[in-house]
Design an enzyme around this catalytic site. Sequence first.
Site, PDB file in Angstrom:
ATOM      1  N   CYS A 183       7.781  -9.399  -1.240  1.00 32.30           N
ATOM      2  CA  CYS A 183       7.188  -9.805  -2.636  1.00 32.30           C
ATOM      3  C   CYS A 183       7.382 -11.386  -2.212  1.00 32.30           C
ATOM      4  O   CYS A 183       8.429 -11.805  -1.794  1.00 32.30           O
ATOM      5  CB  CYS A 183       8.121  -9.202  -3.698  1.00 32.30           C
ATOM      6  N   GLU A 233      -5.614 -23.502  -5.075  1.00 34.33           N
ATOM      7  CA  GLU A 233      -6.208 -24.728  -6.014  1.00 34.33           C
ATOM      8  C   GLU A 233      -7.473 -25.367  -5.557  1.00 34.33           C
ATOM      9  O   GLU A 233      -8.358 -25.474  -6.358  1.00 34.33           O
ATOM     10  CB  GLU A 233      -4.878 -25.714  -5.720  1.00 34.33           C
ATOM     11  N   GLY A 265       2.067   8.465  14.544  1.00 34.72           N
ATOM     12  CA  GLY A 265       2.241   7.824  13.282  1.00 34.72           C
ATOM     13  C   GLY A 265       0.886   6.826  13.030  1.00 34.72           C
ATOM     14  O   GLY A 265       0.944   6.286  12.091  1.00 34.72           O
ATOM     15  N   ALA A 299       6.488   7.681  15.790  1.00 36.23           N
ATOM     16  CA  ALA A 299       7.292   8.806  16.627  1.00 36.23           C
ATOM     17  C   ALA A 299       7.900   7.997  17.547  1.00 36.23           C
ATOM     18  O   ALA A 299       7.302   6.856  18.375  1.00 36.23           O
ATOM     19  CB  ALA A 299       6.497   9.664  17.141  1.00 36.23           C
ATOM     20  N   ARG A 325       3.259 -37.683  -3.277  1.00 30.11           N
ATOM     21  CA  ARG A 325       4.418 -37.230  -3.896  1.00 30.11           C
ATOM     22  C   ARG A 325       5.335 -37.125  -2.859  1.00 30.11           C
ATOM     23  O   ARG A 325       6.901 -37.242  -3.247  1.00 30.11           O
ATOM     24  CB  ARG A 325       3.912 -35.593  -4.347  1.00 30.11           C
ATOM     25  N   CYS A 370       0.820  -1.088   0.167  1.00 28.75           N
ATOM     26  CA  CYS A 370       0.003  -0.067  -0.061  1.00 28.75           C
ATOM     27  C   CYS A 370       0.999   1.270   0.000  1.00 28.75           C
ATOM     28  O   CYS A 370       0.324   2.131   0.272  1.00 28.75           O
ATOM     29  CB  CYS A 370      -0.907  -0.071   1.431  1.00 28.75           C
ATOM     30  N   GLU A 414       7.755 -25.934  -9.564  1.00 33.42           N
ATOM     31  CA  GLU A 414       7.938 -26.354  -8.225  1.00 33.42           C
ATOM     32  C   GLU A 414       9.471 -26.731  -8.066  1.00 33.42           C
ATOM     33  O   GLU A 414       9.908 -26.699  -6.857  1.00 33.42           O
ATOM     34  CB  GLU A 414       6.920 -27.290  -7.869  1.00 33.42           C
ATOM     35  N   GLN A 430      -7.142 -20.787  -8.750  1.00 40.60           N
ATOM     36  CA  GLN A 430      -6.132 -21.606  -9.604  1.00 40.60           C
ATOM     37  C   GLN A 430      -7.156 -22.585 -10.287  1.00 40.60           C
ATOM     38  O   GLN A 430      -6.573 -23.438 -11.088  1.00 40.60           O
ATOM     39  CB  GLN A 430      -4.856 -22.276  -8.898  1.00 40.60           C
TER      40      GLN A 430
HETATM   41  C1  LIG Z   1       5.014  -2.839  10.606  1.00 39.99           C
HETATM   42  C2  LIG Z   1       5.403  -2.345  11.933  1.00 39.99           C
HETATM   43  C3  LIG Z   1       6.844  -2.676  12.160  1.00 39.99           C
HETATM   44  C4  LIG Z   1       7.111  -2.360  13.490  1.00 39.99           C
HETATM   45  N1  LIG Z   1       8.459  -2.632  13.835  1.00 39.99           N
HETATM   46  C5  LIG Z   1       8.865  -2.165  15.019  1.00 39.99           C
HETATM   47  C6  LIG Z   1      10.268  -2.528  15.590  1.00 39.99           C
HETATM   48  O1  LIG Z   1      10.855  -3.106  14.846  1.00 39.99           O
HETATM   49  N2  LIG Z   1      10.645  -2.089  16.786  1.00 39.99           N
HETATM   50  C7  LIG Z   1       9.618  -1.601  17.638  1.00 39.99           C
HETATM   51  O2  LIG Z   1      10.033  -1.313  18.684  1.00 39.99           O
HETATM   52  N3  LIG Z   1       8.373  -1.289  17.280  1.00 39.99           N
HETATM   53  C8  LIG Z   1       7.991  -1.754  15.991  1.00 39.99           C
HETATM   54  N4  LIG Z   1       6.544  -1.298  15.636  1.00 39.99           N
HETATM   55  C9  LIG Z   1       5.679  -0.585  16.724  1.00 39.99           C
HETATM   56  C10 LIG Z   1       5.616   0.727  16.256  1.00 39.99           C
HETATM   57  O3  LIG Z   1       5.861   1.071  14.999  1.00 39.99           O
HETATM   58  C11 LIG Z   1       5.942   1.691  17.260  1.00 39.99           C
HETATM   59  O4  LIG Z   1       5.656   1.448  18.678  1.00 39.99           O
HETATM   60  C12 LIG Z   1       5.916   3.126  17.049  1.00 39.99           C
HETATM   61  O5  LIG Z   1       7.133   3.855  17.525  1.00 39.99           O
HETATM   62  C13 LIG Z   1       4.597   3.888  17.497  1.00 39.99           C
HETATM   63  O6  LIG Z   1       4.488   5.072  17.394  1.00 39.99           O
HETATM   64  P1  LIG Z   1       3.192   5.903  16.506  1.00 39.99           P
HETATM   65  O7  LIG Z   1       3.638   7.098  16.454  1.00 39.99           O
HETATM   66  O8  LIG Z   1       2.944   5.382  15.255  1.00 39.99           O
HETATM   67  O9  LIG Z   1       2.346   5.663  17.804  1.00 39.99           O
HETATM   68  P2  LIG Z   1       0.771   5.775  17.625  1.00 39.99           P
HETATM   69  O10 LIG Z   1       0.133   4.568  17.116  1.00 39.99           O
HETATM   70  O11 LIG Z   1       0.110   7.184  16.874  1.00 39.99           O
HETATM   71  O12 LIG Z   1       0.437   5.859  19.239  1.00 39.99           O
HETATM   72  C14 LIG Z   1       0.900   4.745  19.871  1.00 39.99           C
HETATM   73  C15 LIG Z   1       0.609   5.042  21.383  1.00 39.99           C
HETATM   74  O13 LIG Z   1       1.277   6.204  22.179  1.00 39.99           O
HETATM   75  C16 LIG Z   1       0.346   7.162  22.700  1.00 39.99           C
HETATM   76  N5  LIG Z   1       0.950   8.393  22.464  1.00 39.99           N
HETATM   77  C17 LIG Z   1       1.400   8.882  21.523  1.00 39.99           C
HETATM   78  N6  LIG Z   1       2.032  10.229  21.835  1.00 39.99           N
HETATM   79  C18 LIG Z   1       1.951  10.345  23.171  1.00 39.99           C
HETATM   80  C19 LIG Z   1       2.160  11.385  23.816  1.00 39.99           C
HETATM   81  N7  LIG Z   1       2.963  12.662  23.505  1.00 39.99           N
HETATM   82  N8  LIG Z   1       1.952  11.233  25.267  1.00 39.99           N
HETATM   83  C20 LIG Z   1       1.378  10.180  25.578  1.00 39.99           C
HETATM   84  N9  LIG Z   1       1.012   9.064  24.896  1.00 39.99           N
HETATM   85  C21 LIG Z   1       1.195   9.081  23.740  1.00 39.99           C
HETATM   86  C22 LIG Z   1      -0.913   6.757  22.209  1.00 39.99           C
HETATM   87  O14 LIG Z   1      -2.011   7.187  22.934  1.00 39.99           O
HETATM   88  C23 LIG Z   1      -1.130   5.328  21.603  1.00 39.99           C
HETATM   89  O15 LIG Z   1      -1.663   4.614  22.514  1.00 39.99           O
HETATM   90  C24 LIG Z   1       6.185  -1.768  14.340  1.00 39.99           C
HETATM   91  C25 LIG Z   1       4.848  -1.397  13.952  1.00 39.99           C
HETATM   92  C26 LIG Z   1       4.467  -1.778  12.650  1.00 39.99           C
HETATM   93  C27 LIG Z   1       3.154  -1.680  12.233  1.00 39.99           C
HETATM   94  S1  FES Z   2       4.142 -10.612  -4.830  1.00 44.23           S
HETATM   95 FE1  FES Z   2       5.882  -9.609  -5.993  1.00 44.23          FE
HETATM   96  S2  FES Z   2       5.327 -10.223  -7.926  1.00 44.23           S
HETATM   97 FE2  FES Z   2       3.907 -11.262  -6.840  1.00 44.23          FE
HETATM   98  S1  FES Z   3      -1.239  -3.402   3.056  1.00 36.08           S
HETATM   99 FE1  FES Z   3      -0.226  -1.947   4.120  1.00 36.08          FE
HETATM  100  S2  FES Z   3       1.725  -2.467   4.523  1.00 36.08           S
HETATM  101 FE2  FES Z   3       0.616  -4.190   3.763  1.00 36.08          FE
END
Ligand SMILES: Cc1cc2nc3c(=O)[nH]c(=O)nc-3n(C[C@H](O)[C@H](O)[C@H](O)COP(=O)(O)OP(=O)(O)OC[C@H]3O[C@@H](n4cnc5c(N)ncnc54)[C@H](O)[C@@H]3O)c2cc1C
Ligand code: FES
Ligand code: FES
Length: 1458
Positions: free
Chosen positions: A161, A931, A389, A476, A1009, A64, A1390, A896
């Site tokens: 992918c 399939e 975020g 963040a 198989r 996305c 395969e 499929q």
């Molecule tokens: C695909 C994916 C991969 C990720 N990989 C990792 C990783 O490798 N390592 C890892 O540690 N995390 C990972 N995360 C978790 C996430 O990304 C982190 O926790 C991120 O830092 C959250 O930040 P945000 O701004 O998106 O939070 P948001 O979702 O916007 O908020 C999160 C929480 O924080 C609270 N909050 C936000 N700001 C404040 C504030 N100023 N004061 C009080 N509360 C507040 C909110 O109320 C909410 O409950 C991953 C998440 C995803 C979706």
């Molecule tokens: S998932 Fe990347 S080409 Fe099919």
């Molecule tokens: S659909 Fe958004 S990351 Fe997979």
Amino acid sequence: MDVKSGPDMDCSIQETTALTFYVNGKKVVVPNPDPETTLLHFLRTNLRLTGTKLGCGEGGCGACTVMISKYNPSTNQVKHLSVNACLAPICSLHGLAVTTVEGIGSIKQGLHPIQEKIAKSHGSQCGFCTPGIVMSMYTLLRNIQNPTVEDMESAFEGNLCRCTGYRPIIEGFKDFTKGSCAMGKDCCRNQTKLNNNDCGQTVVNGYDSDVQECVEAAVRFRVFCVHAFLSSVRHLLYQWKLFREQLSSNYFTSVIEELVRVANASLNAIRGPIYVSKPERDLRDRCLAERMQSRLALPNTLASIIADEPDLSRRKKANCVMQNGDQQTDLLPTDSTQDPIFPPQLRTRVFDDQYLYYKGERSVWYRPTSLDQLLELKAVHPTARLIIGNTEVGVEIKLKNMHYPVMIAVTHIPELQRVVSNADGITIGASVTLAQLDQTLRAAISTLPEHQTGVFRAIVEMLRWFAGHQIRNVAAIGGNIMTASPISDLNPLFMAAGVMLHVASKGVEIRTLKMDENFFLGYRKTAVDSSEVLVSLTIPYTQQNEYFYGYKQAYRREDDIAIVNAGIRVLLEDSTIRDMSLAFGGMAPTTVMALNAMKQTIGRKWNDSFLNDMTGLLADDLPLAVGSPGGMTEYRRTLCVSFFFKFYLTVQLSLNKQHITNGSKVPSSYRSATDSFQKESIKSAQIFEEVAPGQPVEDTLGRPLNHLSAYKQATGEAIYVDDIPPYKDELILAFVFSTKSHAKLINVDPSVSLTMPGVVDFISFKDIPGQNMWGPIEHDEEFMASEKVVCMGQIVGAVIADSQTHAQRAAKAVQVKYEDLSPIITIKEAIAAKSYHGEPRVIERGNLREGFEMSDHIIEGEVHIGGQEHFYLETNAALAVPKYEDGEMEMFVSTQNPAETQMMVARALGIAENKIVIRVKRMGGGFGGKETRSVIYSIPVAVAAEKLGRPVKCMLDRDEDMLSSGCRHPFYGKFKVGFTKDARILALDLELYSNIGCSLDLSRPVMERAMFHCDGCYKIPNMRVTGRLCRTNIPSNTAFRGFGGPQGNFVSETYIADIAAALDMSPIKVREVNMYSEGDLTHFNQKLENCNIRRCWDECLQSSEANHRCCEVAIFNSENRWKKRGISVIPVKFGISFTAKFMNQAGALVMIYRDGSVLIAHGGTEMGQGLHTKMTQVACRALNISMSKIHISETSTNTIPNTSPTAASASSDLNGMAIKNACEILLERIEPYRSQNPKGTWEEWVTAAYFDRVSLSVSTFYKTPDLGYDFETNDGRVFNYFTFGAACSEVEIDCLTGDHKVLRTDIVMDVGTSLNPAIDIGQIEGAFTQGYGLMMMEQQKVSPDGFLFTRGPGAYKIPGFGDVPIEFNVSLLRSSFNSRAVYSSKAIGEPPLFLAASVFFAVKEAIRSARGDAEKSRIFQLNSPATPERIRMACEDQFTKQFPLPEEGSFKPWFVEL
Ligand SMILES: Cc1cc2nc3c(=O)[nH]c(=O)nc-3n(C[C@H](O)[C@H](O)[C@H](O)COP(=O)(O)OP(=O)(O)OC[C@H]3O[C@@H](n4cnc5c(N)ncnc54)[C@H](O)[C@@H]3O)c2cc1C
Ligand code: FES
Ligand code: FES
């Protein structure tokens, strides 16, 4: 307008503010946005921009990805960010510009060079991931004109992918990076200058900033080629048309003149690198030459450009001869719309200054712009979610069914965005994103003295492995802390560093608290009060003699959450410990500190005796009860100690370097233990035979053509089921899945759901007018459960509503009452309970007793191979359209198996099959998962459409798909093998058990198989194999690329490796001693003809220099105690044809129209494997006409009836033969008209035939001859032929953590005479990568009760970009012929998958070396996948000894081995 003023507070606003943003340069105004609506949903549903795909909805796949551009008024710059649209709330977009894949190029307007490149470099197979990958690359190039390869590889950390294996994408895009051009210093990027600056950094000064941005874009494109330069000119024109009121034409005249000058100066240098084969290079050169000519007519004044503009596009179109033979693809130069500039209307701070309030169906959204406003809101709504975020909250809403009535965006509060350096450290606002944090700390690292930046360096290093760019760009620092996740990557570092937090609440002074052991109060609970907000944090500097490091171990290196992570700090005075902090994640419900160990160590000397004590102290401080959430308890405990050991060695090395004596020294063989994981850029080679010199240019057979849909896939124009524009009155269906593994259904009550907004109806088994029982072999399964559920994820019913959101919410509200029955989940439980399906299958050959008697050695062993989730990027989807006449229904399905779907829909609806039409345009991947299992979703959709008389659609969310659709079969093998002292196998007695799940589905042929492949490539004179199907209460397992073959092969390579270990002999030797030769009989009595195993093996040994490298590996291992290398060569022989004889049939319909164009229909479906491309090439050869005249539109049951599924790798063979036959018949019919008019054209002959009343369409049929095996007699031909191959892989493991990397893989594959080497190599690389996932990474986690934990890319890791072998070479076996398939080709889908076992067995060799050092047995069981846990725990040593495995059965594990 629904925008309200704020709550009771001074800052309330009086005016309404509609949400305003731009998408692809067009203004979008949404008066009443719903805070729960994501950008992805809005793009796809409201704007019908369906190029952006939904692959997971949780930020884990990157399908996305879009680019979001934001103006920064303080710097007057525009920042471009790649972002996951699936997690971006639409309300967060106010004042921003969004660019989607449609915005940068299209087939009609011209592809963007990135789109063109990914298509041409064969980087798009099913295409579902392609737009997301394109947008990641595009964003990178918008930000960095000349990125390095590392920049590029890093940009893809958040993209997945499942088809390509990534190599072609990386190699293709290297074109856009600096320092990687095949032209070396002659690269245009090293030649061209503008305003005497380096082209990569050129900025044309003195123009209005909008113009400047145009120029920057133009300059960037110009470095690619003249073709792109011309588009830049067009781009400028477009901008001129848009902004002519604001800009004087003089600007443009001078800008364009400057660009023309640059182009003229650089023309000779412009060449394009990276073409895999000579024919491709030739085509490219031809194209280039034509472009050069067109350049001569370059206009040099604005007026002439304007006058020329229409011609320009025509000329380029005519000139652009692309790779697809003589096919004129509609490629135009990049169009102005391809690179929309940042809308000038957004170059203002007005949007940022606006206080926002939006009210949706269930939630409200505030966006305050000052801290006071925020504190006021927080005081009024203490339970409100603060959003930065949304990467955490978004996932909670989508996947955890959370509902937050009040959301407050804290992205526009100055105090929360500030970064200030002070005496103690750097204070960073809570809303600062992780990407900004990274930049800030890097800047500090580059300016401050090294000793001050210890914490900063550890954070920057940790951020490398923290999610992907799409997440880091928006997530963040405050969100990470306040989520309080026990596996947060930053919190252990912050705690160990003693970060200070500054929090505020209404009417109270800002308070500061330390992030220490008192900060986290419990699971996801902190010491920050609900009325408070986190404003900022201060990250301290380190001091002299203070050491600080972070550690993280995950399943996958990139974009994965930690299993365990740590922040470790020590302050020394000489070698005495003055202070120490130890913080660990993944060891408790919160991040924890090893307090006792920290206390006990103060004042102690830093030496080996301290280390010995520390390991004990850490073990005591970090207890973890067996069966704790997350499982792997011994491993996690071992990791803590191992991390500390690494830290100890690192500090000790530093002390040694400083000559500080403490009585301890790091042995040289220990040094590599301290090396952090380094990513290296990949290099690769793909070698194949070019077509014979005399082959006519028009004949495309054997040429490496692009996938015919690649361009559409790259622009987002390829249509998948969910992209079909909605029909009038269309409804959406969402399933109600069983939440129990085994239970009686007492009551299913949809009454609450039926009252919910948008809900139209609920259906259950009672609504099925026909039959509810089905199954591809035996009808032993219900479409919708009636009295009993037999697995979690079984369909109990479905809700139909006006939108997916409404349908899903209502589905979750359906009340289901169960009465629990005890479930059987694992193979071992099934064996104990004798829960088998049918009688065992047995194949026996020779005399087993005699074989064992003659053997010098007999060993017995067992091994387990786990299941595998298909993880096709497009989840299951179906759309049913009732036709209102005669009960007809048309369905568009991602399947499929159109014929099976048709048959089952007809059975369920109780009507004849001839009333049902199933249509399949393409799938976003299938791999066997579609399939048969796609049928279970199609039937309720059809039933609902039939019941309501309205079109009904369903596309599963990723978690729903993973929960319910079934997987590859887990297998358990027990073997007893007898062999001579020179390793010749004389007897094998093997028992295979598979976990089939709750119904038979295809489990029997899968087991068969496996039984046919458990000999591997080895001749075993006396052999018995018994196969048993274990019935359990998990979703029915099903076909998956390899179809049991890899499981059988895996057991065979396990006993081979054990024989080698037992005899202390090279496994290469053992394999050679036993390898089949031409004419040998297999254990199922099939004679091996044209047996190329040896050829593949020898070529592989030679090209990989395996024997020589074995010695190097041995030397490396003797010099390193904690890093080990292993090398392994694995051969493969894979039988081709369906093992069920009747399925080896195919039909084709070839129709020639009066204009000479040809339309082909055949029984195979396109799921990315390039079947339609190959079939078009077959027809091109057979009809002897240009490919541009041939088209394949789709697969449908009303053109070809009773088709076999597209499976068993046999579709090219079967359908290719049918098409070839049809073409030959047609050619025969046309022949008289050709003879009469030999100088005429194809079109003239066709017209003549038509007027002569000759039928110009042929429907043909093909069946594979000579097949027919009988289990009773172990006689008759099972397979039409075999595809062979061999692979050599070398790996390095980290014995302390279980990490590994693949240093090099060489593959030699026998594909016969390839129909299309590019597609075949794509299949090999893709299958290898999928096999690598199976063997090394992908672990399904299921609780003892059958609850699936791994329901998305967050928890279930498939290989990513970073997992491509650092050197990856693939070559196709020369001069291989195959008389048993179309045009001498061989099936390829395969067979290569199992070659990834070369990585597994190389790892096993590396572990063996580590075990040798620790004096442990060389024979040991290593189950698949070889996860970090398994690798680490198999490298037994003094640390693992501290945490012995508890006895099986003495505790309830968190997850079980299926
Ligand atoms: C695909 C994916 C991969 C990720 N990989 C990792 C990783 O490798 N390592 C890892 O540690 N995390 C990972 N995360 C978790 C996430 O990304 C982190 O926790 C991120 O830092 C959250 O930040 P945000 O701004 O998106 O939070 P948001 O979702 O916007 O908020 C999160 C929480 O924080 C609270 N909050 C936000 N700001 C404040 C504030 N100023 N004061 C009080 N509360 C507040 C909110 O109320 C909410 O409950 C991953 C998440 C995803 C979706
Ligand atoms: S998932 Fe990347 S080409 Fe099919
Ligand atoms: S659909 Fe958004 S990351 Fe997979």
